[in-house]
Design an enzyme around this catalytic site. Sequence first.
Site, mmCIF file in Angstrom:
data_model
loop_
_atom_site.group_PDB
_atom_site.id
_atom_site.type_symbol
_atom_site.label_atom_id
_atom_site.label_comp_id
_atom_site.label_asym_id
_atom_site.label_seq_id
_atom_site.Cartn_x
_atom_site.Cartn_y
_atom_site.Cartn_z
ATOM 1 N N LYS A 78 16.136 12.607 -15.163
ATOM 2 C CA LYS A 78 15.098 11.676 -14.388
ATOM 3 C C LYS A 78 15.927 10.984 -13.456
ATOM 4 O O LYS A 78 15.816 11.076 -12.145
ATOM 5 C CB LYS A 78 14.218 11.033 -15.012
ATOM 6 C CG LYS A 78 13.363 10.141 -14.062
ATOM 7 C CD LYS A 78 12.361 9.069 -14.713
ATOM 8 C CE LYS A 78 13.345 7.861 -14.785
ATOM 9 N NZ LYS A 78 12.629 6.933 -15.657
ATOM 10 N N GLU A 134 18.551 -12.995 -3.081
ATOM 11 C CA GLU A 134 18.611 -14.415 -2.977
ATOM 12 C C GLU A 134 17.180 -15.127 -2.859
ATOM 13 O O GLU A 134 17.038 -16.186 -2.863
ATOM 14 C CB GLU A 134 19.588 -14.743 -1.652
ATOM 15 C CG GLU A 134 18.941 -14.370 -0.579
ATOM 16 C CD GLU A 134 20.027 -14.850 0.860
ATOM 17 O OE1 GLU A 134 20.421 -15.930 0.831
ATOM 18 O OE2 GLU A 134 20.239 -14.093 1.698
ATOM 19 N N TYR A 191 3.928 5.595 -15.109
ATOM 20 C CA TYR A 191 5.270 5.614 -14.384
ATOM 21 C C TYR A 191 5.977 6.892 -14.375
ATOM 22 O O TYR A 191 6.671 7.026 -13.383
ATOM 23 C CB TYR A 191 6.110 4.383 -15.120
ATOM 24 C CG TYR A 191 6.668 4.656 -16.393
ATOM 25 C CD1 TYR A 191 8.275 5.243 -16.138
ATOM 26 C CD2 TYR A 191 6.378 4.691 -17.599
ATOM 27 C CE1 TYR A 191 8.870 5.584 -17.268
ATOM 28 C CE2 TYR A 191 7.164 5.296 -18.734
ATOM 29 C CZ TYR A 191 8.248 5.621 -18.374
ATOM 30 O OH TYR A 191 8.978 6.062 -19.668
ATOM 31 N N HIS A 202 24.406 -14.593 -0.064
ATOM 32 C CA HIS A 202 23.907 -14.400 1.241
ATOM 33 C C HIS A 202 24.887 -13.463 1.923
ATOM 34 O O HIS A 202 26.083 -13.627 1.799
ATOM 35 C CB HIS A 202 23.736 -15.655 1.863
ATOM 36 C CG HIS A 202 23.119 -15.451 3.256
ATOM 37 N ND1 HIS A 202 21.608 -15.225 3.529
ATOM 38 C CD2 HIS A 202 23.838 -15.579 4.542
ATOM 39 C CE1 HIS A 202 21.377 -15.044 4.781
ATOM 40 N NE2 HIS A 202 22.618 -15.296 5.452
ATOM 41 N N GLU A 252 7.085 8.568 -10.945
ATOM 42 C CA GLU A 252 8.411 8.838 -10.533
ATOM 43 C C GLU A 252 8.650 10.209 -10.386
ATOM 44 O O GLU A 252 9.434 10.776 -9.028
ATOM 45 C CB GLU A 252 9.335 8.532 -11.933
ATOM 46 C CG GLU A 252 9.554 7.076 -12.190
ATOM 47 C CD GLU A 252 10.176 6.621 -13.345
ATOM 48 O OE1 GLU A 252 10.692 5.585 -13.576
ATOM 49 O OE2 GLU A 252 10.139 7.590 -14.537
ATOM 50 N N CYS A 273 15.276 10.396 -23.985
ATOM 51 C CA CYS A 273 15.957 9.975 -23.094
ATOM 52 C C CYS A 273 17.321 10.697 -22.366
ATOM 53 O O CYS A 273 17.221 11.159 -21.207
ATOM 54 C CB CYS A 273 16.804 8.529 -23.509
ATOM 55 S SG CYS A 273 17.486 7.645 -22.305
ATOM 56 N N CYS A 280 14.906 9.698 -19.235
ATOM 57 C CA CYS A 280 15.736 8.564 -18.481
ATOM 58 C C CYS A 280 16.755 9.437 -17.614
ATOM 59 O O CYS A 280 16.778 9.006 -16.565
ATOM 60 C CB CYS A 280 16.185 7.558 -19.202
ATOM 61 S SG CYS A 280 15.347 7.048 -20.620
HETATM 62 P P1 FAD Z 1 13.565 10.423 -29.166
HETATM 63 O O1 FAD Z 1 14.685 9.943 -28.227
HETATM 64 O O2 FAD Z 1 12.618 11.438 -28.608
HETATM 65 O O3 FAD Z 1 14.306 11.236 -30.363
HETATM 66 C C1 FAD Z 1 13.505 11.662 -31.438
HETATM 67 C C2 FAD Z 1 14.583 12.914 -31.894
HETATM 68 O O4 FAD Z 1 14.097 13.251 -33.121
HETATM 69 C C3 FAD Z 1 14.319 14.173 -30.929
HETATM 70 O O5 FAD Z 1 15.870 14.500 -30.637
HETATM 71 C C4 FAD Z 1 13.842 15.252 -31.734
HETATM 72 O O6 FAD Z 1 14.347 16.270 -31.587
HETATM 73 C C5 FAD Z 1 14.113 14.792 -33.354
HETATM 74 N N1 FAD Z 1 13.071 15.230 -34.293
HETATM 75 C C6 FAD Z 1 12.075 15.133 -34.190
HETATM 76 N N2 FAD Z 1 11.385 15.507 -35.497
HETATM 77 C C7 FAD Z 1 12.433 15.826 -36.055
HETATM 78 C C8 FAD Z 1 12.581 16.167 -37.486
HETATM 79 N N3 FAD Z 1 11.597 16.309 -38.427
HETATM 80 N N4 FAD Z 1 14.044 16.501 -37.979
HETATM 81 C C9 FAD Z 1 14.829 16.330 -37.082
HETATM 82 N N5 FAD Z 1 14.869 15.898 -35.928
HETATM 83 C C10 FAD Z 1 13.708 15.519 -35.552
HETATM 84 N N6 FAD Z 1 12.796 5.037 -21.180
HETATM 85 C C11 FAD Z 1 13.252 4.321 -20.626
HETATM 86 O O7 FAD Z 1 13.803 3.121 -21.269
HETATM 87 N N7 FAD Z 1 13.563 4.190 -19.239
HETATM 88 C C12 FAD Z 1 13.206 5.196 -18.667
HETATM 89 O O8 FAD Z 1 13.832 5.411 -17.445
HETATM 90 C C13 FAD Z 1 12.623 6.230 -19.291
HETATM 91 N N8 FAD Z 1 12.008 7.548 -18.535
HETATM 92 C C14 FAD Z 1 11.615 8.473 -19.197
HETATM 93 C C15 FAD Z 1 11.208 9.636 -18.832
HETATM 94 C C16 FAD Z 1 10.417 10.516 -19.046
HETATM 95 C C17 FAD Z 1 10.176 11.764 -18.462
HETATM 96 C C18 FAD Z 1 10.016 10.481 -20.446
HETATM 97 C C19 FAD Z 1 9.214 11.446 -21.268
HETATM 98 C C20 FAD Z 1 10.324 9.231 -21.296
HETATM 99 C C21 FAD Z 1 11.290 8.288 -20.723
HETATM 100 N N9 FAD Z 1 11.416 7.197 -21.289
HETATM 101 C C22 FAD Z 1 12.395 6.137 -20.588
HETATM 102 C C23 FAD Z 1 11.090 6.854 -22.704
HETATM 103 C C24 FAD Z 1 12.254 7.126 -23.516
HETATM 104 O O9 FAD Z 1 12.874 8.566 -23.381
HETATM 105 C C25 FAD Z 1 11.988 7.025 -25.005
HETATM 106 O O10 FAD Z 1 11.225 5.925 -25.334
HETATM 107 C C26 FAD Z 1 13.058 7.008 -26.181
HETATM 108 O O11 FAD Z 1 13.709 8.655 -25.891
HETATM 109 C C27 FAD Z 1 12.404 7.068 -27.602
HETATM 110 O O12 FAD Z 1 13.581 7.125 -28.298
HETATM 111 P P2 FAD Z 1 13.112 7.644 -29.899
HETATM 112 O O13 FAD Z 1 14.464 7.539 -30.502
HETATM 113 O O14 FAD Z 1 12.036 7.097 -30.601
HETATM 114 O O15 FAD Z 1 12.865 9.347 -29.836
#
Ligand code: FAD
Length: 450
Positions: free
Chosen positions: A50, A444, A176, A439, A180, A42, A47
């Site tokens: 973006k 509205e 989406y 308004h 975007e 994110c 997010c």
């Molecule tokens: P992540 O945020 O991906 O975090 C996982 C973390 O784990 C990463 O930092 C990674 O480096 C770390 N990791 C992985 N394996 C290991 C390991 N073995 N040891 C240590 N660290 C590790 N969501 C919205 O709500 N609104 C939006 O507008 C939106 N826009 C998006 C746009 C794009 C282009 C993308 C790709 C996604 C978007 N999302 C959006 C989705 C959102 O980013 C994800 O749903 C969210 O980040 C998921 O969170 P998470 O904690 O599951 O994983």
Amino acid sequence: MSFNFDLFVIGGGSGGIATARRAAEYGARVGLAEFNRLGGTCVNRGCIPKKLMVYTSHFPRVLEESQGYGWSPAKSILDWPKMMAAIDKEVGRLNGIYQKMLDKSNVQLYRAHGKLLDPHTVEVENTKVTTDKVLIAVGGRPIKPNIPGKEYLVTSDAMFELPEQPQRVVIWGGGYIGVEFACIMHGLGSDVIQIIRSDKILKGFDEDIRTIIQESMEEHGIRILKNCSISEVKKTNQGLTISLEGDSNNDMVLADTIGLAATGRIPNLENLGLENTEVKVHNGVIVVDKYSQTAEQNIYAVGDCTDRINLTPVAISEGRAFADTKFGGKSCLMSYENVPSAVFSTPEAATVGLTEAKAKEQYGKNAIRVYSSEFRPMYYVLPDTKEKTLMKLVVHQESDQILGAHMVGDHAAEIIQGIAIAVKMGAKKADFDATVGIHPSSAEEFVTMR
Ligand code: FAD
């Protein structure tokens, strides 16, 4: 048995950080491993960068529209490296804030890859730490389809690192993220072609929303090639030459950049050591129950690696529900009903609850009333542009309850976020009718639809 930690979190993204902090607030001893920049997809590749690019992409249009209000024509050009540097600076600031928040919560941070050696032991930084519970929050990453020339495809991660602005951009994918990116790149001044598998973008969204956004994107000059897919990419002296299969297979498509969006993401499960535990994986995704518990009783998983609803606030809520239950003495379940979401396209869209089609499928065709209003917002009257706003309510005939609210138009996300509270509380259409409008506003219309 005494462990080093009560909870060890693998992954410092949206879900992992929120869970670690919440558990620590309850007094748990928490460790967290993250090998990359803090904040996960994110903050670093989703997010946040973006949305900042979305804002950047709107300025040319605003300058154009301002002339309808009496402003002289203004010409401005985009300094691409300056935009990228500004976004990167903001991402860096957020990385720092996450670091401070973890420090303040006394979460012990390991800037390293985490691997499970057994259900209670995690290997980090060549050391072994033991823990009572484990939370896997490793998120996912984009993958490239296996086509000839796939090395020329740019994933959504790399779209945030383009060193210069491509003139001709092809976006592959109608979800989406694809929509975007198509709108962002078009707004920034690139020529954009979007390639989609079916005849309409945004599968799963309300049909009217899909139609209006698609028509609007096409009217603005984005070319959408429907019912087709990329079969091969070659580098020629004209740029990247794209071969298509499907309806548009006679079209010759050339690009400087081919952005891959939403054609596939997979959870980051490699080298995680799941084979040393009973955690089950199905179709590449960690299997969990409604408490986010895996098949290994002390290991839990949240966020994109469980592929439920892949959004930041969902990953956060899943993690907090787990922490509240296991460390806060409450019994909390994440509710997947009425989760609002937005598409930051131009025009923007947002939605909460059931689409008209889903409501009819669930309750029967005659059990649903639909209210909709399509209009040109006041802002666009003086610039004399054709921008349309659509608002739509899906209502249960018998109970009068609002089952879904959908909108395309400026500030849709901000407006639907408020409406979502009412929908979540079980508001009826009569409650909307009894609410006095603000308004003049577009919002509205949600309380005046008859
Ligand atoms: P992540 O945020 O991906 O975090 C996982 C973390 O784990 C990463 O930092 C990674 O480096 C770390 N990791 C992985 N394996 C290991 C390991 N073995 N040891 C240590 N660290 C590790 N969501 C919205 O709500 N609104 C939006 O507008 C939106 N826009 C998006 C746009 C794009 C282009 C993308 C790709 C996604 C978007 N999302 C959006 C989705 C959102 O980013 C994800 O749903 C969210 O980040 C998921 O969170 P998470 O904690 O599951 O994983």
